[in-house]
Design a protein around this motif. Structure first.
Motif, PDB file in Angstrom:
ATOM      1  N   UNK A  11      90.071 -34.621  40.257  1.00  0.00           N
ATOM      2  CA  UNK A  11      89.782 -35.934  40.823  1.00  0.00           C
ATOM      3  C   UNK A  11      89.027 -36.828  39.847  1.00  0.00           C
ATOM      4  N   UNK A  12      88.488 -36.237  38.800  1.00  0.00           N
ATOM      5  CA  UNK A  12      87.731 -36.993  37.817  1.00  0.00           C
ATOM      6  C   UNK A  12      86.243 -36.756  37.955  1.00  0.00           C
ATOM      7  N   UNK A  13      85.555 -36.927  36.834  1.00  0.00           N
ATOM      8  CA  UNK A  13      84.105 -36.796  36.851  1.00  0.00           C
ATOM      9  C   UNK A  13      83.578 -35.412  36.585  1.00  0.00           C
ATOM     10  N   UNK A  14      84.453 -34.470  36.248  1.00  0.00           N
ATOM     11  CA  UNK A  14      84.010 -33.110  35.965  1.00  0.00           C
ATOM     12  C   UNK A  14      84.663 -32.567  34.710  1.00  0.00           C
ATOM     13  N   UNK A  15      84.101 -31.501  34.141  1.00  0.00           N
ATOM     14  CA  UNK A  15      84.664 -30.900  32.921  1.00  0.00           C
ATOM     15  C   UNK A  15      85.947 -30.135  33.200  1.00  0.00           C
ATOM     16  N   UNK A  16      86.790 -30.025  32.185  1.00  0.00           N
ATOM     17  CA  UNK A  16      87.988 -29.207  32.298  1.00  0.00           C
ATOM     18  C   UNK A  16      87.644 -27.735  32.272  1.00  0.00           C
ATOM     19  N   UNK A  17      88.514 -26.933  32.884  1.00  0.00           N
ATOM     20  CA  UNK A  17      88.300 -25.482  32.958  1.00  0.00           C
ATOM     21  C   UNK A  17      89.629 -24.788  32.703  1.00  0.00           C
ATOM     22  N   UNK A  18      89.583 -23.663  32.000  1.00  0.00           N
ATOM     23  CA  UNK A  18      90.808 -22.944  31.626  1.00  0.00           C
ATOM     24  C   UNK A  18      90.796 -21.515  32.147  1.00  0.00           C
ATOM     25  N   UNK A  19      91.905 -21.128  32.766  1.00  0.00           N
ATOM     26  CA  UNK A  19      92.201 -19.737  33.078  1.00  0.00           C
ATOM     27  C   UNK A  19      93.328 -19.299  32.151  1.00  0.00           C
ATOM     28  N   UNK A  20      93.185 -18.143  31.529  1.00  0.00           N
ATOM     29  CA  UNK A  20      94.237 -17.704  30.609  1.00  0.00           C
ATOM     30  C   UNK A  20      94.334 -16.189  30.577  1.00  0.00           C
ATOM     31  N   UNK A  21      95.570 -15.712  30.470  1.00  0.00           N
ATOM     32  CA  UNK A  21      95.818 -14.294  30.235  1.00  0.00           C
ATOM     33  C   UNK A  21      97.023 -14.191  29.307  1.00  0.00           C
ATOM     34  N   UNK A  22      97.085 -13.119  28.549  1.00  0.00           N
ATOM     35  CA  UNK A  22      98.137 -13.049  27.531  1.00  0.00           C
ATOM     36  C   UNK A  22      99.377 -12.322  28.051  1.00  0.00           C
ATOM     37  N   UNK A  23     100.526 -12.741  27.509  1.00  0.00           N
ATOM     38  CA  UNK A  23     101.815 -12.177  27.905  1.00  0.00           C
ATOM     39  C   UNK A  23     102.269 -11.050  26.985  1.00  0.00           C
ATOM     40  N   UNK A  24     101.826 -11.055  25.731  1.00  0.00           N
ATOM     41  CA  UNK A  24     102.301 -10.045  24.783  1.00  0.00           C
ATOM     42  C   UNK A  24     101.665  -8.692  25.080  1.00  0.00           C
ATOM     43  N   UNK A  25     102.343  -7.629  24.681  1.00  0.00           N
ATOM     44  CA  UNK A  25     101.881  -6.268  24.917  1.00  0.00           C
ATOM     45  C   UNK A  25     102.044  -5.450  23.638  1.00  0.00           C
ATOM     46  N   UNK A  26     101.413  -4.292  23.606  1.00  0.00           N
ATOM     47  CA  UNK A  26     101.603  -3.377  22.491  1.00  0.00           C
ATOM     48  C   UNK A  26     102.838  -2.506  22.748  1.00  0.00           C
ATOM     49  N   UNK A  27     103.323  -1.891  21.703  1.00  0.00           N
ATOM     50  CA  UNK A  27     104.478  -1.002  21.810  1.00  0.00           C
ATOM     51  C   UNK A  27     104.150   0.172  22.741  1.00  0.00           C
TER      52      UNK A  27
END
Length: 323
Positions: free
Chosen positions: A18-34
């Protein structure tokens, strides 16, 4: 999409605030190990089998379970009709397992995710890491003198000398942390020699060292150098090259009283009915680069699943953790 390497995009979603606040990020990775030896798995590692109250498969705990939870969180916010003050970003990232430069840090560097704080999805068993080990991945060239295999005493075998250097490096003093556990040194690879009938003139071991504050990577470099030089003085006839680091970062710590850490713990208490523990973690992941580059002010890791499931044979995550 934000693509630094062809065919491997980071996927970015934005829920406008709505405005007036800081941005926030949620993140998780898609790559995997063998997955390694697929015959050793209870179920095929890429079939995502649901059995015995768990989701089995490579990436289930590291970190598809977290990504699913974040997607559901964004859906729930939208369905509620509540508008956050700041923009909410959801990033499904690549390049995490290789610590590559085109993962989560890349869209931040490009200005596509102007968030002041971030939660990275990892299998923390619902605990909250707020202090993170530093790490350095490096190689050391041990240089001897080649000889005929029939006359080994005419040369200096670099492999044999490396066998003296490795325990010396593993023995460097690292104090650990009374709350967070011991520091670690692991030998990852060894390359040495060319053919069986020639005494090796070069052997290159690689190391993974992880440590808690207050030591810095420069402290670690100095201790490794001192250990290697000591073996050279004692043994003689060979030398050790410079440290070649492919990954290097200092320890990182966010205050346990920070707004983000307190909010995560409060939410966990409200939803799960018990307090999330404050813990240390073996790596700061992409949070390190985002913080170091001035992209975020605070970060945390958080998610369902057991940490030791990451990279394991028969990786799985309990369904109750995902509900």
């Amino acid at each position: 999409r934000c693509t630094g390497e062809p065919g491997r995009p980071n996927l970015i979603g934005r829920l406008p605030g709505a405005g007036g606040g800081p941005g926030f990020c949620l993140s998780s990775h898609m790559d995997v190990v063998d997955p390694g030896d697929r015959s050793a798995w209870r179920f095929p590692p890429f079939e995502a089998r649901v059995e015995d109250g768990a989701l089995w498969g490579r990436g289930s705990a590291d970190s598809k379970g977290m990504l699913a939870g974040m997607l559901e969180a964004v859906r729930a916010i939208r369905a509620s009709g509540v508008r956050l003050k700041g923009d909410l970003y959801l990033v499904a990232a690549v390049d995490d397992e290789t610590a590559g430069r085109y993962g989560l840090r890349y869209p931040f560097e490009k200005g596509l995710v102007p968030a002041q704080a971030a939660i990275l999805g990892e299998a923390t068993n619902f605990d909250v890491p707020h202090v993170f080990k530093g790490r350095i991945w490096f190689e050391l060239d041990v240089l001897g003198r080649a000889s005929h295999g029939a006359f080994p005493d005419d040369g200096v075998n670099a492999i044999e000398k490396a066998c003296k250097v490795i325990p010396a490096v593993k023995g460097i003093p690292l104090p650990g942390h009374p709350r967070l556990g011991k520091d670690t040194i692991s030998v990852g690879t060894i390359r040495g020699g060319k053919v069986v009938n020639v005494g090796a003139e070069l052997c290159t071991p690689s190391f993974d060292i992880r440590w808690w504050p207050p030591l810095t990577s420069q402290d670690i470099r100095a201790r490794v150098r001192e250990a290697a030089d000591r073996v050279v003085r004692q043994e003689g006839g060979f030398r050790v090259g410079e440290i070649r680091a492919s990954e290097e970062r200092d320890p990182l710590e966010f205050s346990e009283g920070s707004g983000l850490v307190r909010a995560v713990r409060s939410a966990c208490r409200a939803v799960r009915g018990k307090e999330a523990s404050l813990i240390g973690w073996y790596s700061s992941g992409e949070i390190y680069h985002m913080f170091k580059n001035g992209n975020i002010e605070c970060g945390a890791l958080f998610g369902p699943g057991e940490p030791w499931q990451a990279h394991a044979i028969d990786e799985h995550i309990p369904l109750q953790d995902l509900e």
